[in-house]
Design a protein around this motif. Sequence first.
Motif, PDB file in Angstrom:
ATOM      1  N   ILE A  32     -40.845  38.565  -5.061  1.00 54.59           N
ATOM      2  CA  ILE A  32     -40.466  37.445  -4.071  1.00 54.59           C
ATOM      3  C   ILE A  32     -39.718  36.380  -4.954  1.00 54.59           C
ATOM      4  CG2 ILE A  32     -41.729  35.919  -2.687  1.00 54.59           C
ATOM      5  CD1 ILE A  32     -44.072  37.894  -2.579  1.00 54.59           C
ATOM      6  N   ASP A  33     -38.866  35.865  -3.979  1.00 50.08           N
ATOM      7  CA  ASP A  33     -38.090  34.723  -4.259  1.00 50.08           C
ATOM      8  C   ASP A  33     -38.897  33.649  -3.475  1.00 50.08           C
ATOM      9  OD1 ASP A  33     -36.519  32.550  -4.500  1.00 50.08           O
ATOM     10  OD2 ASP A  33     -34.805  33.460  -3.762  1.00 50.08           O
ATOM     11  N   ASP A  34     -39.541  32.646  -4.166  1.00 52.66           N
ATOM     12  CA  ASP A  34     -40.549  31.831  -3.526  1.00 52.66           C
ATOM     13  C   ASP A  34     -39.894  30.377  -3.687  1.00 52.66           C
ATOM     14  OD1 ASP A  34     -40.981  31.685  -6.166  1.00 52.66           O
ATOM     15  OD2 ASP A  34     -43.263  31.252  -5.996  1.00 52.66           O
ATOM     16  N   SER A  35     -38.585  30.319  -3.984  1.00 53.53           N
ATOM     17  CA  SER A  35     -37.814  29.017  -4.249  1.00 53.53           C
ATOM     18  C   SER A  35     -37.390  28.220  -3.000  1.00 53.53           C
ATOM     19  CB  SER A  35     -36.786  29.314  -5.152  1.00 53.53           C
ATOM     20  OG  SER A  35     -35.732  30.095  -4.366  1.00 53.53           O
ATOM     21  N   GLY A  36     -37.263  28.791  -2.213  1.00 48.84           N
ATOM     22  CA  GLY A  36     -37.114  28.166  -0.541  1.00 48.84           C
ATOM     23  C   GLY A  36     -38.241  28.064   0.167  1.00 48.84           C
ATOM     24  N   LYS A  37     -37.949  27.464   1.540  1.00 46.60           N
ATOM     25  CA  LYS A  37     -39.000  27.461   2.308  1.00 46.60           C
ATOM     26  C   LYS A  37     -39.512  28.570   3.018  1.00 46.60           C
ATOM     27  CE  LYS A  37     -37.607  22.922   4.056  1.00 46.60           C
ATOM     28  NZ  LYS A  37     -37.176  22.328   5.389  1.00 46.60           N
ATOM     29  N   GLU A  38     -38.582  29.688   2.875  1.00 48.30           N
ATOM     30  CA  GLU A  38     -39.235  31.219   3.392  1.00 48.30           C
ATOM     31  C   GLU A  38     -39.240  32.002   2.157  1.00 48.30           C
ATOM     32  OE1 GLU A  38     -39.994  31.573   6.484  1.00 48.30           O
ATOM     33  OE2 GLU A  38     -39.756  29.714   7.186  1.00 48.30           O
ATOM     34  N   LEU A  54     -63.958  29.818   1.631  1.00 50.69           N
ATOM     35  CA  LEU A  54     -63.928  29.911   3.149  1.00 50.69           C
ATOM     36  C   LEU A  54     -64.003  28.436   3.867  1.00 50.69           C
ATOM     37  CD1 LEU A  54     -63.935  31.719   5.978  1.00 50.69           C
ATOM     38  CD2 LEU A  54     -66.422  31.340   5.493  1.00 50.69           C
ATOM     39  N   HIS A  55     -64.721  27.593   3.338  1.00 51.23           N
ATOM     40  CA  HIS A  55     -64.828  26.236   3.772  1.00 51.23           C
ATOM     41  C   HIS A  55     -63.523  25.502   3.586  1.00 51.23           C
ATOM     42  CE1 HIS A  55     -66.324  22.157   4.944  1.00 51.23           C
ATOM     43  NE2 HIS A  55     -65.914  21.766   3.860  1.00 51.23           N
ATOM     44  N   TYR A  56     -62.884  25.352   2.348  1.00 52.34           N
ATOM     45  CA  TYR A  56     -61.818  24.802   2.259  1.00 52.34           C
ATOM     46  C   TYR A  56     -60.484  25.368   2.677  1.00 52.34           C
ATOM     47  CZ  TYR A  56     -64.430  21.426  -0.377  1.00 52.34           C
ATOM     48  OH  TYR A  56     -65.729  20.513  -0.771  1.00 52.34           O
ATOM     49  N   PHE A  57     -60.588  26.740   2.760  1.00 51.73           N
ATOM     50  CA  PHE A  57     -59.322  27.399   3.082  1.00 51.73           C
ATOM     51  C   PHE A  57     -58.929  27.282   4.633  1.00 51.73           C
ATOM     52  CE2 PHE A  57     -57.382  31.673   5.271  1.00 51.73           C
ATOM     53  CZ  PHE A  57     -56.334  31.721   4.172  1.00 51.73           C
ATOM     54  N   ALA A  58     -59.852  27.044   5.498  1.00 54.03           N
ATOM     55  CA  ALA A  58     -59.911  26.499   6.894  1.00 54.03           C
ATOM     56  C   ALA A  58     -58.877  25.373   7.075  1.00 54.03           C
ATOM     57  CB  ALA A  58     -60.962  26.344   7.664  1.00 54.03           C
ATOM     58  N   GLU A  59     -58.740  24.380   6.120  1.00 53.09           N
ATOM     59  CA  GLU A  59     -58.096  23.018   6.029  1.00 53.09           C
ATOM     60  C   GLU A  59     -56.778  23.267   5.638  1.00 53.09           C
ATOM     61  OE1 GLU A  59     -60.157  20.621   3.447  1.00 53.09           O
ATOM     62  OE2 GLU A  59     -62.062  20.553   4.543  1.00 53.09           O
ATOM     63  N   LEU A  60     -56.105  24.495   5.153  1.00 50.46           N
ATOM     64  CA  LEU A  60     -54.916  24.776   4.891  1.00 50.46           C
ATOM     65  C   LEU A  60     -53.887  25.060   5.776  1.00 50.46           C
ATOM     66  CD1 LEU A  60     -55.675  26.566   1.568  1.00 50.46           C
ATOM     67  CD2 LEU A  60     -55.378  24.357   1.601  1.00 50.46           C
ATOM     68  N   THR A  61     -52.548  24.521   5.656  1.00 46.24           N
ATOM     69  CA  THR A  61     -51.701  24.942   6.564  1.00 46.24           C
ATOM     70  C   THR A  61     -51.112  26.459   5.972  1.00 46.24           C
ATOM     71  OG1 THR A  61     -49.844  24.522   4.957  1.00 46.24           O
ATOM     72  CG2 THR A  61     -50.743  22.913   6.857  1.00 46.24           C
ATOM     73  N   ASP A  62     -50.402  27.290   7.101  1.00 48.52           N
ATOM     74  CA  ASP A  62     -50.030  28.602   6.561  1.00 48.52           C
ATOM     75  C   ASP A  62     -49.321  28.466   5.329  1.00 48.52           C
ATOM     76  OD1 ASP A  62     -51.011  29.682   8.901  1.00 48.52           O
ATOM     77  OD2 ASP A  62     -49.146  29.741   9.755  1.00 48.52           O
ATOM     78  N   ALA A  63     -48.531  27.501   5.013  1.00 45.55           N
ATOM     79  CA  ALA A  63     -47.548  27.397   3.895  1.00 45.55           C
ATOM     80  C   ALA A  63     -48.375  27.197   2.507  1.00 45.55           C
ATOM     81  CB  ALA A  63     -46.450  26.374   3.787  1.00 45.55           C
ATOM     82  N   GLU A  64     -49.475  26.502   2.714  1.00 42.45           N
ATOM     83  CA  GLU A  64     -50.486  26.256   1.743  1.00 42.45           C
ATOM     84  C   GLU A  64     -51.050  27.338   1.458  1.00 42.45           C
ATOM     85  OE1 GLU A  64     -51.082  21.405   2.295  1.00 42.45           O
ATOM     86  OE2 GLU A  64     -52.427  22.849   3.419  1.00 42.45           O
TER      87      GLU A  64
END
Length: 443
Positions: A139-145, A424-434
């Motif tokens: 995966i190229d993860d250097s950009g937003k997508e 599980l508790h802290y995962f719920a606070e993340l955005t999809d990107a995070e």
Amino acid sequence: MTWLEDHPEVRTIRVAASDLNGIARGKRIPRRFAQKAMEDGTRFPLSVLSLDIWGEDIDDSPLVFESGDPDGICHPTERGYLPLPWLSAPTALLPMWMYREDGRPYDGDPRHALARVLSRFRARGLTPVVGTELEFYVIDDSGKELRVPPSPRSGKRRPGAEILSLRALDAFDIFFTEVYDGCEAMDIPAETAISEAGIGQFELNLSHVDDALKAADDAWLFKLLVRGVARSHGFAASFMAKPYEDYSGNGMHVHFSLLDQAGNNVFDDGTSRGTDLFRHAVAGCLAAMPASALIFAPHGNSYDRLVPEAHAPTGVCWGYENRTAAIRVPAGSPKARRIEHRVAGGDVNPYLMLASVLGAALVGIEDEMEPPEPITGNAYDQHLPQLPGTWAQAIDAFEESDIISRIFPEELVRNYVATKRQELHYFAELTDAEKVDLYLDTV
């Protein structure tokens, strides 16, 4: 002559053990202190093998403030020194596992959990023969997508998904050559590589071996190697269960059979059916499957993979030569009769995964369990008992299961549940990107 004496170029040593998430936790030491680590071991806090996915202590863990955060003693495994070929400075890894101060194995160590299961097989005169298949994305993860990286060979991107494509393999020939060279140097028995159904997705098989601890070591080290080599080329290699919403997830399938003391495959009755002991093992794997889901799908992202029609099983079932089933019995000579367990994602801890699969098979053998009839046709279209559909359900099932308590020691179950509840508790606070950032390189 020691390995280090044969490799005078090595300048630094990493001493490391696997935590419950399969993440390598350890230290960097100068070469001149390597012999002391080999002979005397090194000290880690017991709690370090139960950190959450972010590397944080578990809130209210009895391993931390309540007990003063005591040390365990990490001693080298039988693997010995291994090169880390993806690092620029010549470096060796010394894999470790943890013991208590009084010399007892630490029950919270995932490698010891597998060793316990294997000791029970030995007591019955049986030896598991294990092979693994690991899927991953480049995966190229250097950009937003996230997107497929440019080929190190041609510099071009090939965005299409191509199953069993030589062109896709050849595009990353430089990368795979380095991976295979690294496997040779690290004594990882890498066999066939293929391109898979996702964009930039590949699978590599590791040979069947009659030492399940080595098989788990091989899978753990392979993941370190592939991620390291990929980053040296400027892209990521990810075993994350589901990096892309629209493409298949990453799995880690395991094949196993059992040998008796004469070296005979005890699953082989000379026919395609298999022995009664074979059926007991299948039944044990099925009985433990829902409660073991937390091992096979240990992270928040794991449950995005376990959905119908996505090349990952959702129903608890088995079948002969059926890849929609959770347990597949491959065709071929009865002498090679074996079980393929297809539930686990690529994001698993290999030690816990093999302990769970083999431990479940052993429970089935001990209790002489009988499986339901094997399915035929598409498992997704049938009314079958289902795996837990959410992470929270899987945590509860694992914690409450009697069969899990027969496979894993109480301390490991407690630590693992506490770790997963915190995540599980802290995962719920993340955005999809995070969420993607969290898992892409860690698991």
